[in-house]
Design an enzyme around this catalytic site. Structure first.
Site, PDB file in Angstrom:
ATOM      1  N   ASP A 104       0.848  -1.197   0.000  1.00 52.81           N
ATOM      2  CA  ASP A 104       0.000   0.000   0.000  1.00 52.81           C
ATOM      3  C   ASP A 104       0.887   1.252   0.000  1.00 52.81           C
ATOM      4  OD1 ASP A 104      -2.159  -1.687   0.225  1.00 52.81           O
ATOM      5  OD2 ASP A 104      -2.270  -1.508   2.407  1.00 52.81           O
TER       6      ASP A 104
HETATM    7  N1  URA Z   1      -1.148  -5.988   3.771  1.00 56.00           N
HETATM    8  C1  URA Z   1      -1.647  -4.737   3.816  1.00 56.00           C
HETATM    9  O1  URA Z   1      -2.689  -4.509   4.392  1.00 56.00           O
HETATM   10  N2  URA Z   1      -0.980  -3.768   3.188  1.00 56.00           N
HETATM   11  C2  URA Z   1       0.193  -3.950   2.550  1.00 56.00           C
HETATM   12  O2  URA Z   1       0.767  -3.013   2.022  1.00 56.00           O
HETATM   13  C3  URA Z   1       0.712  -5.260   2.527  1.00 56.00           C
HETATM   14  C4  URA Z   1       0.016  -6.267   3.139  1.00 56.00           C
END
Ligand code: URA
Length: 238
Positions: A104
């Protein structure tokens, strides 16, 4: 497979198309002993290509470890926002690199960038069981049975997670530091798993991807090519 000389030289890491075109024009490149005078010349993996008399190593694929900073999209292109590709030198910008598993925008840590589609695909396949480990900061406290729930497989709206490992590293006054290891890589998976326990993730960092561990000497925004040992993992997963 035959390819243009300029593409071949880019894959050897000599620079962008315009840089390698200039190198070719300056007659510094030979193919099987003959001086190359055009970028259009065709070569293949068996050609003996030299620059200034030194043999070049052709890399079909490139594999990079990046320590992703916050605020960058795990995408290859975006009209308005910064992407992780923007963090790379120009010679890596046009060789088709993409992240093997996205993080993310606010997540930091290990991203493997490659142009090897088979490797990337396999790292996400549940059949290959490639584990991804994260350090997460969780607002407040976790329910006492959180580790058991993770072990059994958290049930989300659209799918049931494979068994995950949850280790409480430290309980502080306003947040809890945990290490969590998952086997898949679904969208927002970790945040959703904690949310199912009514907990908020306030910081998330990926620290390993299969047998590849984030190199702690890399500051956020820095990257390097995978080393020989890390390439063993790549070969095993391909
Ligand atoms: N899980 C998440 O919620 N976000 C990420 O960036 C990676 C794994």
């Amino acid at each position: 497979m035959q390819m243009r000389l300029d593409k071949y030289l880019c894959s050897c890491g000599l620079g962008t198309r315009s840089v390698v075109k200039r190198i070719i024009k300056s007659k510094r490149v030979t193919i099987n002993g003959t001086t190359a005078d055009s970028s259009d010349l065709k070569v293949d993996e068996t050609s003996l290509v030299k620059l200034d008399g030194k043999k070049l190593e052709y890399n079909k694929y490139t594999y990079i470890m990046l320590n992703k900073p916050p605020g960058y999209l795990s995408a290859t292109k975006d009209n308005n926002k910064k992407t992780i590709i923007d963090l790379l030198e120009s010679k890596y910008q046009n060789i088709g690199l993409f992240p093997a598993g996205r993080l993310d925008k606010d997540t930091v840590g290990l991203v493997v960038l490659t142009n090897d589609g088979d490797f990337a695909h396999n790292t996400l396949s549940p059949k290959k069981h490639v584990k991804k480990a994260y350090i997460a900061h969780i607002e407040g406290n976790l329910p006492p049975d959180a580790s058991e729930i993770f072990k059994k497989g958290v049930i989300l709206k659209d799918f049931t997670c494979e068994s995950a490992d949850l280790i409480i590293e430290e309980t502080l006054s306003d947040y809890t530091i945990v290490k969590v290891t998952i086997q898949e890589g679904k969208y927002h998976q970790i945040k959703r798993m904690f949310f199912s326990l009514k907990c908020n993730v306030i910081y998330l960092k990926r620290i390993s991807f299969g047998e590849i561990e984030l190199d702690n000497s890399l500051k956020e925004g820095e990257y390097r090519l995978l080393n020989e040992k890390e390439m063993e993992f790549v070969k095993a997963v391909r």
